[in-house]
Design a protein around this motif. Structure first.
Motif, short mmCIF file in Angstrom:
data_model
loop_
_atom_site.label_atom_id
_atom_site.label_comp_id
_atom_site.label_asym_id
_atom_site.label_seq_id
_atom_site.Cartn_x
_atom_site.Cartn_y
_atom_site.Cartn_z
N ALA A 26 7.55 -0.16 -4.64
CA ALA A 26 6.31 -0.88 -4.33
C ALA A 26 6.16 -2.10 -5.24
N PHE A 27 6.36 -1.91 -6.54
CA PHE A 27 6.20 -3.02 -7.47
C PHE A 27 7.29 -4.07 -7.32
N GLU A 28 8.45 -3.70 -6.81
CA GLU A 28 9.49 -4.69 -6.52
C GLU A 28 9.01 -5.66 -5.44
N LEU A 29 8.16 -5.17 -4.54
CA LEU A 29 7.72 -5.96 -3.38
C LEU A 29 6.47 -6.79 -3.63
N GLY A 30 5.58 -6.32 -4.51
CA GLY A 30 4.34 -7.08 -4.69
C GLY A 30 3.32 -6.33 -5.51
N ASP A 31 2.08 -6.81 -5.41
CA ASP A 31 0.96 -6.14 -6.06
C ASP A 31 0.65 -4.88 -5.27
N VAL A 32 0.28 -3.83 -5.98
CA VAL A 32 0.23 -2.49 -5.38
C VAL A 32 -1.19 -1.95 -5.36
N THR A 33 -1.55 -1.37 -4.21
CA THR A 33 -2.78 -0.59 -4.10
C THR A 33 -2.36 0.82 -3.73
N VAL A 34 -2.75 1.76 -4.58
CA VAL A 34 -2.43 3.17 -4.35
C VAL A 34 -3.69 3.87 -3.87
N GLY A 35 -3.59 4.48 -2.71
CA GLY A 35 -4.67 5.34 -2.23
C GLY A 35 -4.43 6.73 -2.77
N THR B 133 -9.77 5.43 -3.76
CA THR B 133 -9.94 6.78 -3.23
C THR B 133 -9.63 6.81 -1.74
N LEU B 134 -8.77 7.76 -1.33
CA LEU B 134 -8.49 7.99 0.09
C LEU B 134 -9.38 9.14 0.56
N SER B 135 -10.20 8.87 1.55
CA SER B 135 -11.03 9.94 2.10
C SER B 135 -10.56 10.37 3.48
N GLU B 136 -9.60 9.61 4.04
CA GLU B 136 -8.97 9.98 5.31
C GLU B 136 -7.49 9.62 5.22
N PRO B 137 -6.65 10.33 5.95
CA PRO B 137 -5.20 10.13 5.81
C PRO B 137 -4.71 8.71 6.06
N ALA C 46 0.84 -1.20 0.00
CA ALA C 46 0.00 0.00 0.00
C ALA C 46 0.87 1.25 0.00
N LEU C 47 0.39 2.27 -0.66
CA LEU C 47 0.97 3.60 -0.56
C LEU C 47 -0.12 4.58 -0.92
N GLY C 48 0.08 5.83 -0.52
CA GLY C 48 -0.95 6.82 -0.79
C GLY C 48 -0.37 8.19 -1.00
N GLY C 49 -1.18 9.04 -1.61
CA GLY C 49 -0.76 10.41 -1.83
C GLY C 49 -1.72 11.15 -2.73
N THR C 50 -1.35 12.39 -3.02
CA THR C 50 -2.13 13.25 -3.90
C THR C 50 -1.61 13.15 -5.33
N PHE C 51 -0.31 13.01 -5.48
CA PHE C 51 0.33 12.79 -6.77
C PHE C 51 -0.10 13.82 -7.82
N ASP C 52 0.14 15.08 -7.48
CA ASP C 52 -0.23 16.18 -8.38
C ASP C 52 0.83 17.26 -8.37
N GLU D 145 -6.43 -1.74 6.43
CA GLU D 145 -7.11 -2.99 6.06
C GLU D 145 -6.14 -4.16 6.21
N PRO D 146 -6.66 -5.34 6.57
CA PRO D 146 -5.78 -6.45 6.96
C PRO D 146 -4.94 -7.07 5.86
N GLN D 147 -5.28 -6.91 4.59
CA GLN D 147 -4.61 -7.66 3.53
C GLN D 147 -3.20 -7.18 3.20
N PHE D 148 -2.81 -6.02 3.67
CA PHE D 148 -1.52 -5.46 3.27
C PHE D 148 -0.36 -5.98 4.12
N ASP D 149 0.79 -6.09 3.46
CA ASP D 149 2.02 -6.54 4.12
C ASP D 149 3.02 -5.40 4.29
N TYR D 150 3.06 -4.50 3.30
CA TYR D 150 4.04 -3.41 3.28
C TYR D 150 3.32 -2.08 3.11
N LEU D 151 3.94 -1.05 3.66
CA LEU D 151 3.52 0.33 3.43
C LEU D 151 4.73 1.10 2.95
N ILE D 152 4.61 1.72 1.80
CA ILE D 152 5.68 2.52 1.22
C ILE D 152 5.48 3.97 1.66
#
Length: 162
Positions: free
Chosen positions: A23-32, A78-82, A4-10, A88-95
């Motif tokens: 992130a992609f080196e480590l696994g499948d990625v979910t971006v908030g 979509t991230l609606s809170e920081p 998992a990782l998150g940001g505004t990216f703008d 969520e339980p499925q994640f192993d890593y946070l970038i």
């Protein structure tokens, strides 16, 4: 592994690209991706942030070749809170970047409170512009540098409003 990782990216820049690559080196990625409501609240400087749909389109264009290169999948949510999706339980890593480490620690506190294992927090170092300062979206928006950290003294910035 799920990352998992998150940001505004703008806008997306080379610092973000390093986060995505790791992130992609480590696994499948979910971006908030911060919602239109959350994005201005996460800024340290008052500036215009493009609408969610535009940011998502550009983010997808950045992530698709990296996912293919690493034979991984990605999802943008979509991230609606920081603290967003990473509780969520499925994640192993946070970038995270160096300035968001404390947010990562807070996410692990929330995960523990919810009975989930803590995430392994992976800190990706900053990428520096040619002037030795970090590359940031704010500097790009202000017209100081481009997305690769090259100085752009003749460029006007985006400003605080559209």
């Amino acid at each position: 592994m799920d990352v998992a990782l998150g940001g505004t990216f703008d806008p997306v820049h080379d610092g973000h690209r390093n986060l995505f690559e790791r992130a992609f080196e480590l696994g499948d990625v979910t971006v908030g991706l911060t919602s239109d409501e959350l994005a201005p609240k996460t800024r340290h400087v008052d500036r215009y942030v493009r609408p969610y749909d535009e940011r998502k389109r550009d983010l997808e264009a950045e992530l698709e070749p990296l996912a293919e290169k690493h034979d991984r999948s990605f999802t943008i949510r979509t991230l609606s809170e920081p603290t967003g999706i990473a509780t969520e339980p499925q994640f192993d890593y946070l970038i995270v970047s160096p300035e968001t480490v404390d947010g990562g620690k807070r996410i692990n506190e929330l995960r523990r409170d919810q009975g989930h294992d803590p995430l392994e927090i992976i800190i990706v170092p900053h990428v520096y512009a040619e002037d030795g300062d970090i590359i940031s979206s704010t500097r790009i928006v202000n017209g100081e540098i481009d997305e690769h950290g090259n100085l752009t003294p003749d460029r006007d910035g985006r400003g605080r409003s559209r």
